[in-house]
Design a protein around this motif. Structure first.
Motif, mmCIF file in Angstrom:
data_model
loop_
_atom_site.group_PDB
_atom_site.id
_atom_site.type_symbol
_atom_site.label_atom_id
_atom_site.label_comp_id
_atom_site.label_asym_id
_atom_site.label_seq_id
_atom_site.Cartn_x
_atom_site.Cartn_y
_atom_site.Cartn_z
ATOM 1 N N GLU A 1362 0.694 -1.188 -0.224
ATOM 2 C CA GLU A 1362 -0.170 -0.242 -0.033
ATOM 3 C C GLU A 1362 0.988 1.361 0.128
ATOM 4 N N LEU A 1363 1.161 1.897 -1.207
ATOM 5 C CA LEU A 1363 1.806 3.195 -0.870
ATOM 6 C C LEU A 1363 1.270 4.167 -1.800
ATOM 7 N N ARG A 1364 1.065 5.405 -0.706
ATOM 8 C CA ARG A 1364 0.172 7.069 -1.644
ATOM 9 C C ARG A 1364 -1.210 6.118 -2.053
ATOM 10 N N GLY A 1365 -1.411 5.264 -1.255
ATOM 11 C CA GLY A 1365 -2.771 5.420 -1.147
ATOM 12 C C GLY A 1365 -3.849 4.494 -2.428
ATOM 13 N N LEU A 1366 -2.560 4.074 -3.204
ATOM 14 C CA LEU A 1366 -2.645 2.528 -4.411
ATOM 15 C C LEU A 1366 -2.371 1.334 -3.693
ATOM 16 N N ARG A 1367 -2.952 0.747 -4.443
ATOM 17 C CA ARG A 1367 -2.078 -1.080 -3.824
ATOM 18 C C ARG A 1367 -1.335 -1.759 -4.971
ATOM 19 N N TYR A 1368 -0.546 -1.897 -4.704
ATOM 20 C CA TYR A 1368 0.828 -1.977 -5.956
ATOM 21 C C TYR A 1368 1.163 -3.765 -5.588
ATOM 22 N N HIS A 1369 1.344 -3.865 -6.974
ATOM 23 C CA HIS A 1369 1.531 -6.027 -6.688
ATOM 24 C C HIS A 1369 2.933 -6.011 -7.005
ATOM 25 N N PRO A 1370 3.992 -6.594 -6.024
ATOM 26 C CA PRO A 1370 5.319 -6.599 -6.326
ATOM 27 C C PRO A 1370 6.119 -6.795 -7.710
ATOM 28 N N ILE A 1371 5.165 -8.164 -7.683
ATOM 29 C CA ILE A 1371 5.555 -8.698 -9.285
ATOM 30 C C ILE A 1371 5.060 -7.741 -11.004
ATOM 31 N N TRP A 1392 9.811 -0.229 3.631
ATOM 32 C CA TRP A 1392 10.187 -0.221 5.075
ATOM 33 C C TRP A 1392 9.663 1.101 5.482
ATOM 34 N N THR A 1393 8.038 0.954 6.454
ATOM 35 C CA THR A 1393 7.585 2.195 6.296
ATOM 36 C C THR A 1393 7.060 2.765 5.786
ATOM 37 N N ASN A 1394 7.185 3.819 5.210
ATOM 38 C CA ASN A 1394 6.485 4.385 4.060
ATOM 39 C C ASN A 1394 7.508 4.152 2.189
ATOM 40 N N LEU A 1395 8.820 3.222 3.046
ATOM 41 C CA LEU A 1395 9.340 3.958 1.457
ATOM 42 C C LEU A 1395 9.433 1.988 0.777
ATOM 43 N N LEU A 1396 10.129 2.883 -0.612
ATOM 44 C CA LEU A 1396 9.938 1.228 -1.449
ATOM 45 C C LEU A 1396 11.472 0.675 -1.467
ATOM 46 N N VAL A 1397 12.214 -0.815 -1.337
ATOM 47 C CA VAL A 1397 13.353 -0.827 -1.673
ATOM 48 C C VAL A 1397 13.168 -1.966 -2.478
ATOM 49 N N HIS A 1425 4.933 5.437 -11.140
ATOM 50 C CA HIS A 1425 4.697 6.661 -10.583
ATOM 51 C C HIS A 1425 4.929 6.579 -8.594
ATOM 52 N N LEU A 1426 5.846 6.058 -8.680
ATOM 53 C CA LEU A 1426 6.619 5.890 -7.199
ATOM 54 C C LEU A 1426 8.107 5.984 -7.389
ATOM 55 N N ILE A 1427 8.367 6.619 -5.981
ATOM 56 C CA ILE A 1427 10.143 7.310 -5.898
ATOM 57 C C ILE A 1427 10.808 5.824 -5.140
ATOM 58 N N VAL A 1428 11.715 5.700 -5.526
ATOM 59 C CA VAL A 1428 12.595 4.186 -4.779
ATOM 60 C C VAL A 1428 13.248 4.674 -4.189
ATOM 61 N N GLY A 1429 12.841 4.214 -2.606
ATOM 62 C CA GLY A 1429 13.666 5.014 -1.143
ATOM 63 C C GLY A 1429 14.883 4.384 -0.875
ATOM 64 N N VAL A 1430 14.935 3.155 -1.315
ATOM 65 C CA VAL A 1430 16.798 2.059 -1.505
ATOM 66 C C VAL A 1430 16.183 1.579 -2.497
ATOM 67 N N VAL A 1431 17.700 1.154 -3.267
ATOM 68 C CA VAL A 1431 17.851 0.199 -3.900
ATOM 69 C C VAL A 1431 19.139 -0.615 -3.874
ATOM 70 N N VAL A 1432 18.973 -1.383 -3.541
ATOM 71 C CA VAL A 1432 20.226 -2.731 -2.750
ATOM 72 C C VAL A 1432 20.407 -3.360 -4.947
ATOM 73 N N ILE A 1433 22.265 -3.876 -4.304
ATOM 74 C CA ILE A 1433 22.567 -4.596 -5.460
ATOM 75 C C ILE A 1433 23.403 -5.565 -4.764
ATOM 76 N N VAL A 1434 22.713 -7.076 -4.828
ATOM 77 C CA VAL A 1434 23.087 -7.917 -4.729
ATOM 78 C C VAL A 1434 23.504 -8.783 -5.938
ATOM 79 N N ASP A 1435 24.767 -10.046 -4.823
ATOM 80 C CA ASP A 1435 24.784 -11.236 -5.893
ATOM 81 C C ASP A 1435 23.362 -11.940 -6.611
ATOM 82 N N PRO A 1436 23.507 -12.753 -7.843
ATOM 83 C CA PRO A 1436 22.898 -13.512 -8.147
ATOM 84 C C PRO A 1436 22.798 -14.768 -6.931
ATOM 85 N N GLY A 1437 21.977 -14.844 -6.790
ATOM 86 C CA GLY A 1437 20.874 -16.440 -5.849
ATOM 87 C C GLY A 1437 20.763 -15.591 -4.462
#
Length: 1470
Positions: A1362-1371, A1392-1397, A1425-1437
């Motif tokens: 639930e972000l900005r009053g809208l419902r988003y599907h992660p996929i 995380w709280t209202n931040l999109l990670v 129409h969402l602002i990403v709060g945190v971008v995490v780059i990780v290894d495959p898997g």
């Protein structure tokens, strides 16, 4: 992260030491742009203002290995820079650094002073070795207020009081949230129309915006162009005249790299060589009948700057031969930045021949056979060498044709547009001659003068003054190429002094370099100069260089009035130049930046911090007419106090873009219009691409170029201004001056500003981050505009233009394609994206019990419900007995058909390692029952955990439990290599189910009791463990028969994607109706064979593996999915070998085959693999069908005979394990396209395929017999209409009978399993699946001939964000993210709280990690129409996946917050 200071990253030293260090560094800060003192002060004031707000910005977390910097020695610093400054600026810095030490550099500006919480914020893990960073920090601490350091990660953290901090990550996120809580500067005017379209608008202009108030401008006339009797009729005629009458007179002197004269070309030599070349070109290249060149053909001139003599000869040779020279840069490699564009220029000009020197030809890249390579994007070229020894002397009777100048093209000069395309500006013979005459008049050139030229002689001022006008006036030109300037920056000043030159042609860069180096030159005298022409004097930042140069060299005889800035443009040639003999007093304008951004001239009075000082560029050229028009839209005349584009009408300008008539019209044939829109006359003007205004006394002022214009939210900003502000932020030791690119990218309906700079190899992470944060703040304060992205790349990696500048366009391209490879990046979407749609307010739902239900209509629409076919009545009493309980079915089969093989288990080689006939299975089950009764001490109804690898033992143990009257619970065994992660789940299920005993194999029993297991769970408290490997041959005294079918048969435990462990109770009645439903749907009977490649522990996978065959009697070929890891083709080759018609698999299996075998279909075909036998291949899932995966699987294996109709999906949930399953009957699954924006509003808007912002959804299979499905509003619990999104509720005899919980939460039970609609059909009991979906009546017919109702699953309610009053599907967000860059293997999102990670797995090299950050942010903003709060780059898997192949986003979230991911990079978008 190891923060121990490596040799190349010295610890922070005190400011005085670094100042001392800087003074000794050699070389000059070489650059085209200089800061004015005023500006530096402005930046400090702006930053001081920010200091009061004390915000802690979270620094990105970076894995050390990701950016191993090479030692400084091996890094060649870019040639356009170095760190030292002139003494004046050093003094300025000394004063500044005192101020800075108190204000900006105090870490409490960056870090909230909260030493009391240092214990909580430093990271929890133990630190093995003593950290050397600590001692270094000690010196810093001596000079600064207490500093909170987290040495184990080499970064500083602020912790805000009152926030419970449990790890480094959450601290940073908390900081990020605190920075976002600040009130944003511009009030956001938000627009949002909630009809079917969501409309985003640019905020309305502020009513206080300054508006132009002056009268309409009157065109400005230049002085008349005088007529001089002895001016030549054409430029070639001038050369002919001097070649004949003044043959000994010097025309050109070239210097070697050390700055000493190399050769002097006289007018005689220039004439004779040009003549030879002209003759050779026309007569010696082809045959008499078929010459290669005709007059009017275009010829490329490819000469390096260091060899001006060859270029002059080639240029004049072409003029004499009447072919059109097109000078271009020497291509250095096949992949040169912009070589494609040069190719476009050559193509549009129809060039197929290139002239070059022998030396240059040797240096061009060659193919192995010695041919010159085909440059990227170039037409095929013939190369001609023009060295004198290859030229032929013209025959006695040959004379060049020198006509009087006319409108034919004389030469073509290239220009690069803002988009990077290179076009050729054609200059006619008349224009070339008139331009030389106008320059001669404006600059008062006299015959025989000496001119020093530091500019590139192939184009622009360097050519107009140094090659053309100089020959017309028999001037002696001394050229100082770029290479000489690099080696000896004072060389041009020495040449002026030695030759007593009257005119010098330079850029600000050359002034700057000369100031740097002048200390060694005491005796230079510049009093001979009457004009010092500053070619880039129109750049607003040139004024400070001119002042500084004058300051230093006035004592060497330089007169203030000789500095002549000028304005030029490739289209209009020279626009204006300051004349030393007309206006002795140069003018200055101090303009308000705010006004400029609105295109209005306002003298800056109040806030000197945001002021721009510009100098005039003199008057317009003789014989020209000038207007100022609006830069965009129709060319309307500006008002006197308005900034606009300068347009010129003159006989001395370019005539067209060669070969591009469309673009030409818009540029060279502009007729200005007045306020009413009426043209002001007949005369066409040319656009110059310069923005400016006319000041008092008709002086021209230029404030920027169209190509450097960034339009953000309706305001104009100049790229050069932003660069200057960035360079005024101390300390510049982080980046190279002059290696900075500023451009804008369009993201989400507006331009966003991006700055990319090259970072010095010795800059530390902290320095860079601090510098970047300050640049953001300075630009924010001074220009009142937010930066979207600031990236630092390693030294020498930005694409260069041939003359060493930054290729902006290519840089932008790299940024957008993810090829920039930054080593540091900061995004600030939260401040600069101000046009977001309003957050949605939830509206009350319109359909209530008041809207009467008429038949099956709700609010005028058919109620969304669908029913599987009838289960039918079982007539035969014998069958009723057989099918009442599965345990009886097995006994009955063992008696009636003992040798019928029910199960075949395959190993990785495809060999049947174990089979079970009905009798064998019955006997094994009996043995297990006897053991349980003897050793278990169990009561009827106790729970027993079955811990087995996938196989027949598991099935036998299951029936053994049924025979004994205990309740089996199947559990996936722990992974021996990963006990720490997998064993706790096993333990948890055992504890939750209160199991009385565990049945397992010997190897697993050893694992449960091993020391490794003891590390993660308490192994002393296991219930009784019985291994069933070799049991005594005993039969139980009796086989249990349940008194009613409502008794429990087994418990089904599963971990959902949100990380919840839920067990559901399955009764005997539910089991047998489910098996019967599957039997009917898939037409299963004893003669059939099916193949199963699934995990057999829960849901439909377990039912198919253990129950279905016993009920229906068909043979099941069991393929454990783990075996595919060692033998990928196992499943497909089994299908082919056994000619299987029906097979069941999971998404994980399908993905393994798609990724692993996709490229090997030819090889499999050769081995005889044939899938044409497969009629249905069903993916067993509890999620939205993965259309992309099923489609690519179908396409890839189509060649092996797989029918495109075969692949389909099933759908089940916790409350009902099987709702849909595509069987043999029923129409093919249909696909619809849904508008993604509507889904966010909990609506379904069906659109056509290919509509923007649409996603395809596939039907989840046909609804099983006996199942009813209805779509319900989860809040009001009222039924919804057709094609409306709501929760899927199900009514079926095989629904589970409730959750198996410890606490017996009856309310939850009743709510999920036995719930009623709020109106409509109040008596039916429904089970709530927890999934959102919709039902659509299709045109297809089902088995009974009615129209088919298709069920579409959209996603789990628990997973939605639930972000900005809208419902988003992660996929949906993940699908966009995975498309953003080729290196994103997989991604997952959570909040995380209202931040999109966003977590993205990087499949490329670690250098590419930071490329993903802006692209991920862009795509999520554009598409969701969402602002990403945190971008995490990780290894495959790293992203955890469960057995069904579903992402475990909550596990991922927990690991991220507990700091267990070991990410390559974490970017906190500010």
């Amino acid at each position: 992260a190891d923060p121990s200071p490596s040799p190349e990253a010295p610890g922070p030293s005190t400011s005085s030491a670094s100042r001392h260090h800087r003074a000794h560094r050699s070389g000059g800060a070489r650059d085209d742009r200089y800061r004015s003192d005023i500006h530096t002060e402005a930046v400090q004031a702006a930053l001081a203002k920010h200091k009061e707000e004390k915000m802690a910005l979270p620094m990105p977390t970076k894995r050390r290995s990701a950016f191993v910097q090479s030692p400084i020695e091996t890094c060649t610093p870019p040639d356009t820079s170095s760190a030292s400054e002139d003494e004046g600026s050093l003094r300025r810095k000394a004063a500044l650094s005192a101020v800075l030490a108190q204000s900006l550099q105090s870490p409490d500006y960056w870090i909230n002073r909260s030493v009391q919480s240092s214990s909580t914020s430093s990271s929890p893990q133990p630190q093995p070795q003593p950290q050397p960073a600590v001692s270094l920090l000690a010196d810093v601490l001596a000079h600064t207020p207490p500093l909170l350091t987290d040495t184990s990660h080499g970064c500083c953290l602020g912790v805000c009081p009152g926030v419970p901090v449990n790890s480094r990550v959450s601290t940073k996120i908390q900081q990020l949230l605190n920075t976002l809580k600040r009130p944003k500067r511009p009030p956001l005017s938000e627009f949002f129309l909630d009809d079917s379209e969501e409309i985003v608008e640019v905020p309305q202009p502020d009513p206080n915006t300054p508006k132009p108030e002056g009268r309409q401008i009157i065109p400005v006339k230049g002085e008349p162009l005088g007529v001089v009797s002895n001016w030549p009729p054409a430029l070639q005629a001038a050369l002919a005249r001097w070649g004949a009458t003044q043959a000994k007179s010097p025309a050109l002197t070239a210097l070697d790299v050390t700055g000493k004269p190399l050769y002097t070309l006289t007018y005689g030599k220039l004439w004779s060589r040009s003549l030879k070349l002209a003759y050779t070109l026309l007569n010696k290249l082809g045959t008499k009948t078929e010459p290669v060149l005709q007059p009017g053909d275009r010829v490329a001139l490819v000469y390096p700057n260091s060899d001006p003599g060859m270029f002059w000869v080639a240029f004049y040779g072409c003029l004499l031969a009447e072919v059109i020279p097109v000078p271009i840069e020497v291509p250095l490699s096949r992949q040169d930045a912009g070589s494609l564009q040069i190719g476009f220029l050559l193509g549009s000009c129809g060039v197929s021949l290139a002239l070059t020197s022998e030396l240059c030809l040797k240096g061009l890249p060659k193919t192995p056979s010695g041919e010159i390579i085909q440059f990227k994007g170039w037409p095929r070229m013939k190369w001609v060498v023009t060295d004198t020894k290859y030229l032929t002397k013209p025959s006695k009777d040959w004379q060049p044709h020198i006509p009087t100048a006319n409108t034919d093209t004389a030469y073509i000069e290239y220009k690069a547009s803002k988009e990077g395309t290179v076009m050729g500006v054609a200059v006619s013979k008349t224009s070339m001659l008139t331009h030389c005459q106008a320059l001669t008049q404006a600059c008062n050139y006299c015959e025989g003068e000496t001119l020093v030229n530091v500019l590139d002689c192939k184009k622009d001022m360097g050519m107009w003054h140094g090659v053309l006008t100089s020959v017309m006036n028999r001037i002696h030109t001394i050229t100082v190429p770029y290479a000489v300037m690099k080696a000896c920056p004072m060389s041009w000043v020495q040449r002026v002094h030695i030759h007593k030159a009257r005119v010098a042609l330079v850029k600000c860069r050359d002034l700057h370099w000369a100031m740097m180096a002048h200390k060694d030159q005491r005796d230079t005298n510049l009093s001979s100069i009457r004009m010092l022409i500053v070619a880039d004097g129109a750049n607003p930042w040139s004024v400070s260089s001119c002042d500084a140069f004058l300051n230093v060299f006035q004592s060497h005889g330089l007169k203030p009035e000789v500095i002549c800035p000028c304005a030029t443009s490739p289209e209009a040639l020279t626009v204006a130049i300051r004349r030393y003999h007309i206006s002795p007093l140069p003018a200055r304008a101090i303009l308000s930046m705010g006004g400029l951004s609105h295109g209005v001239i306002r003298v800056n009075t109040e806030d000197k911090n945001s002021a721009l000082t510009v100098q005039d560029v003199g008057h317009i050229m003789p014989g020209a007419l000038m207007c100022i028009v609006k830069p965009d839209g129709p060319p309307q005349l500006c008002k006197t106090d308005e900034i606009g584009e300068i347009v010129i009408n003159s006989r001395a300008g370019g005539t067209m873009y060669y070969g591009l008539s469309g673009v030409t019209k818009n540029t060279f044939e502009v007729i200005p219009v007045n306020q009413a829109g009426a043209p002001i006359g007949e005369i066409p003007f040319s656009r110059t691409g310069l923005l400016g205004f006319v000041g008092p006394g008709s002086l021209v002022f230029v404030v920027g170029k169209i190509e450097g214009l960034l339009m953000v939210s309706g305001r104009r900003h100049n790229a050069d201004d932003l660069v200057a502000t960035a360079l005024a932020v101390e300390p510049v030791k982080t980046v190279y001056r002059g290696r900075i690119a500023v451009f804008s990218v369009t993201v989400f309906y507006d331009e966003r500003i991006v700055i990319v700079a090259e970072q010095r190899p010795d800059a530390s992470e902290e320095d860079s981050f601090q510098w970047m944060s300050r640049v953001l703040q300075a630009i924010d304060s001074i220009h009142q505009v937010g930066l979207y992205c600031l990236a630092l790349v390693p030294a020498n990696t930005l694409p260069k233009t041939p003359l060493g500048g930054i290729h902006i366009c290519e840089t932008k391209q790299n940024f957008l394609e993810g090829n920039l490879h930054p080593c540091n990046i900061l995004l600030c979407p939260h401040t600069c994206v101000t046009n977001m749609p309003k957050p949605r307010q939830k509206q009350p739902v319109d359909v209530g019990p008041a809207s009467m239900l008429v038949g099956n209509l709700v609010a005028g629409k058919r109620i969304a419900q669908a029913t599987g076919r009838e289960l039918g009545v079982v007539e035969d009493q014998d069958l009723i007995r057989k099918h009442q309980f599965l345990s009886e079915a097995l006994q009955w089969r063992a008696q009636t058909d003992p040798d019928h093989v029910l199960y075949v288990l395959l190993n990785a080689k495809g060999v049947a390692v174990c089979t079970a006939t009905c009798a064998q299975l019955h006997k094994r089950a009996e043995k297990i029952t006897a053991t349980l009764m003897e050793r278990g001490g169990l009561n009827t109804g106790d729970n027993v955990v079955l811990l087995y690898p996938p196989g027949i033992d598991l099935i036998a143990a299951f029936y053994g439990c049924l025979y004994a009257g205990v309740i089996p619970v199947t559990v996936r065994p722990p992974h021996p290599q990963n006990l720490a992660a997998t064993l706790p789940t096993v333990r948890m299920i055992i504890d939750v189910s209160k199991a009385a005993c565990i049945l397992t194999t010997q190897p697993l029993m050893r694992i449960l009791r091993s020391r490794e297991a003891a590390a993660s769970v308490n192994i002393k408290t296991w219930p009784t463990i019985i291994d069933t490997d070799d049991l005594p041959r005993k039969r139980p005294p009796h086989i249990y028969k349940p008194p009613t079918a409502e008794m429990l048969a087994y418990l089904d435990f599963s971990v959902s994607t949100t990380g919840m462990l839920t067990g559901v109770k399955m009764s005997h009645a539910a089991v047998s109706t489910l098996c019967r439903s599957i039997k009917l749907q898939c037409e299963l009977y004893s003669s059939r064979q099916i193949a199963i490649c699934l995990d057999p522990y829960c849901g439909l996978g377990f039912v198919l593996w253990c129950l279905s065959s016993v009920y229906s009697g068909h043979q099941s070929i069991l393929i454990p999915p783990l075996e595919l890891e060692s033998s990928l083709p196992l499943w497909l080759s089994t299908l082919s070998q056994y000619k299987i018609r029906d097979t069941f698999c999971s998404y994980s299996v399908m993905e393994l085959c798609t990724k692993g075998l996709g490229t090997q279909t030819e090889m499999l075909k050769a081995r005889g693999l044939n899938l044409s036998c497969v009629r249905s291949c069903v993916v067993i899932a509890e999620e939205r069908p993965r259309l992309a995966l099923t489609q690519s699987f179908s396409k890839l294996f189509k060649d092996l005979g797989l029918s495109p109709r075969a692949v389909s999906t099933a759908f089940g949930s916790r409350v009902n394990l099987a709702i849909c399953l595509q069987g043999t009957a029923g129409p093919d699954p249909s696909t619809v396209y849904v508008d993604m924006k509507s889904l966010r509003h909990d609506r379904v808007r069906l659109v056509e395929r290919g509509a923007p912002q649409s996603i395809p959804l596939m039907e989840s299979g046909t609804i099983l017999p006996g199942v009813r499905v209805i779509i319900v509003n989860p809040e009001t619990r009222g039924p919804l209409g057709d094609s409306h999104l709501g929760e899927i509720w199900v009514n079926s005899p095989h629904s589970a009978s409730g959750y198996y919980t410890i606490y017996g939460e009856e309310s939850l039970q009743a709510d999920h399993f036995n719930t009623r609609l709020s109106f409509g059909e109040p008596h039916t009991l429904w089970a709530r699946t927890g999934y959102l979906g919709f039902i659509k009546r299709t045109e297809l017919l089902d088995a009974s001939g009615d129209r088919h109702d298709a069920l579409f699953v959209v996603g789990s309610l628990d997973e939605t964000l639930e972000l900005r009053g809208l419902r988003y599907h992660p996929i949906d967000i993940e699908t966009s993210v995975s498309r953003a860059h080729r290196c994103i293997a997989e991604s997952a999102v959570f909040t995380w709280t209202n931040l999109l990670v966003v977590v993205a797995e990087l499949s490329g090299s670690e250098q590419e990690a930071l490329d993903l950050v802006p692209l991920v942010t862009n795509v999520v903003l554009e598409e969701h129409h969402l602002i990403v709060g945190v971008v995490v780059i990780v290894d495959p898997g790293v992203i955890p996946i469960n057995s069904r192949g579903e992402k475990q986003r909550m596990h991922l979230r927990d690991s991220f917050l507990a700091d267990q991911l070991d990410p390559i990079y974490v970017a906190y978008n500010m």
